[in-house]
Enzyme design. Structure first.
Site, mmCIF file in Angstrom:
data_model
loop_
_atom_site.group_PDB
_atom_site.id
_atom_site.type_symbol
_atom_site.label_atom_id
_atom_site.label_comp_id
_atom_site.label_asym_id
_atom_site.label_seq_id
_atom_site.Cartn_x
_atom_site.Cartn_y
_atom_site.Cartn_z
ATOM 1 N N THR A 144 0.853 -1.190 0.000
ATOM 2 C CA THR A 144 0.000 0.000 0.000
ATOM 3 C C THR A 144 0.888 1.238 0.000
ATOM 4 O OG1 THR A 144 -1.780 -1.081 1.172
ATOM 5 C CG2 THR A 144 -1.585 1.277 1.525
ATOM 6 N N ARG A 172 -14.089 -7.223 -0.096
ATOM 7 C CA ARG A 172 -13.415 -7.001 1.196
ATOM 8 C C ARG A 172 -12.773 -5.601 1.179
ATOM 9 N NH1 ARG A 172 -7.857 -5.787 2.394
ATOM 10 N NH2 ARG A 172 -7.512 -6.166 4.599
ATOM 11 N N GLY A 174 -10.231 -2.992 3.270
ATOM 12 C CA GLY A 174 -9.218 -2.951 4.328
ATOM 13 C C GLY A 174 -9.269 -1.651 5.118
ATOM 14 N N ASP A 175 -8.158 -1.354 5.746
ATOM 15 C CA ASP A 175 -8.075 -0.193 6.639
ATOM 16 C C ASP A 175 -7.822 1.123 5.907
ATOM 17 O OD1 ASP A 175 -5.536 -1.410 5.964
ATOM 18 O OD2 ASP A 175 -4.620 0.082 7.269
ATOM 19 N N THR A 195 0.204 0.801 6.351
ATOM 20 C CA THR A 195 0.135 -0.352 5.454
ATOM 21 C C THR A 195 0.227 -1.609 6.310
ATOM 22 O OG1 THR A 195 1.190 -1.502 3.599
ATOM 23 C CG2 THR A 195 2.650 -0.307 5.073
ATOM 24 N N GLY A 196 -0.317 -2.696 5.795
ATOM 25 C CA GLY A 196 -0.227 -3.924 6.571
ATOM 26 C C GLY A 196 -1.526 -4.696 6.518
HETATM 27 N N1 ASP Z 1 -3.579 -2.344 4.412
HETATM 28 C C1 ASP Z 1 -4.005 -2.838 3.125
HETATM 29 C C2 ASP Z 1 -5.333 -3.487 3.265
HETATM 30 O O1 ASP Z 1 -5.558 -4.194 4.195
HETATM 31 C C3 ASP Z 1 -3.083 -3.803 2.494
HETATM 32 C C4 ASP Z 1 -1.625 -3.446 2.460
HETATM 33 O O2 ASP Z 1 -1.176 -2.560 3.175
HETATM 34 O O3 ASP Z 1 -0.901 -4.057 1.677
HETATM 35 O O4 ASP Z 1 -6.166 -3.358 2.419
#
Ligand code: ASP
Length: 274
Positions: A144, A172, A174-175, A195-196
């Site tokens: 991200t 789905r 994400g955050d 990110t994560g």
């Molecule tokens: N945080 C992002 C998500 O969960 C994914 C990522 O950081 O790679 O959508």
């Protein structure tokens, strides 16, 4: 790809943002410029180069927040070249903070660039999905993109853009587009982009938790970032990374993932950290 290409991409994006700030522009314009640059770069998991969903499709999420409290975000956008500009438009529009089901007609009416899935999908991501689905590599790779900035007038802003997690189910979210989870800014306190593994960042309301510890608990920013990463992400057994800038310009980068790239100003030089 060697790390050098990622570093180059980071440095170019950093300069795009820094140029805005150097000319006296706003932190909000700066973070958007940096994120657009990263979105256009196929090496990163946002817009072109996004991670693929389980069915091979791409849906992108993005958010922007200005330290004065304004925010805009979009989820599951399938045909925007630059999702962060869509989030910005939602913010400017002011009638909603988070929108979904934004298709080509809406993007066109806003004057934003429409692309097809073929533009967004890269051969590397197709191979990655195949490898994840065959069990050859784990799905937990991030990428991200985000930016945080403090401008000359002391205003903060944060922006985040993502294709989500590899092999995630369609729909789905994400955050990244959730204000307070993956993206947050409050003037005088902090701007944060994450990110994560998104679920942990949502459950821990990570970006806002960092701001709260600084604002209400008087925590040092670096300590707040590190502690929240441990308490809310590491404790859940997953990984991620955080970039933050404080109201005083202090920059903090932290991660518990094996690697993370970040570019920032270090004594007037662009430093790429990995
Ligand atoms: N945080 C992002 C998500 O969960 C994914 C990522 O950081 O790679 O959508």
């Amino acid at each position: 790809q060697g790390d050098g290409e990622y570093e180059d991409g980071l440095a170019v994006a950093y300069r795009a943002g820094a140029e805005v700030l150097d000319k006296g522009g706003t932190a909000l314009d700066a973070v958007c410029a940096a994120v657009v640059s990263l979105e256009d770069n196929p090496l990163f998991n946002s817009a072109r180069g996004s991670a693929l969903r389980a069915d091979g499709s791409i849906q992108t999420d993005a958010a922007v927040m200005s330290g004065d409290g304004r925010a805009g975000a979009v989820a599951a956008v399938e045909c925007a070249r630059n999702p962060v500009t869509v989030a910005r438009r939602v913010m400017e529009d002011g009638t909603a903070v988070l929108r979904t089901q934004i298709g080509a007609p809406t993007l066109k009416s806003w004057g934003l660039t429409v692309v097809d899935q073929e533009y967004l999908r890269t051969p590397g991501r197709v191979a990655q999905l195949e490898n994840v689905q065959a069990g050859r590599i784990p799905a937990q790779t991030h990428g991200t993109v985000g930016a945080v900035a403090l401008d000359l007038r002391g205003r903060l802003a944060a922006a985040t853009s993502t294709g989500g997690m590899v092999n995630q189910s369609v729909g789905r979210i994400g955050d990244s587009p959730l204000i307070g989870a993956g993206t947050y800014a409050r003037d005088g306190v902090v701007a944060v982009s994450c990110t994560g593994s998104g679920e942990a960042f949502i459950q821990g309301v990570v970006a806002h938790e960092i701001a709260s510890r600084v604002r209400h608990g008087g925590a040092d920013l670096a300590e707040a970032v590190r502690d929240v990463l441990d308490d809310e992400v590491g404790r859940r057994g997953v990984t991620g990374g955080i970039i933050a800038v404080g109201g005083n310009g202090r920059v903090v980068v932290a991660h518990n993932s094996p690697a993370m790239f970040a570019a920032f100003d270090h004594g007037g030089r662009v430093t790429v950290w990995s």
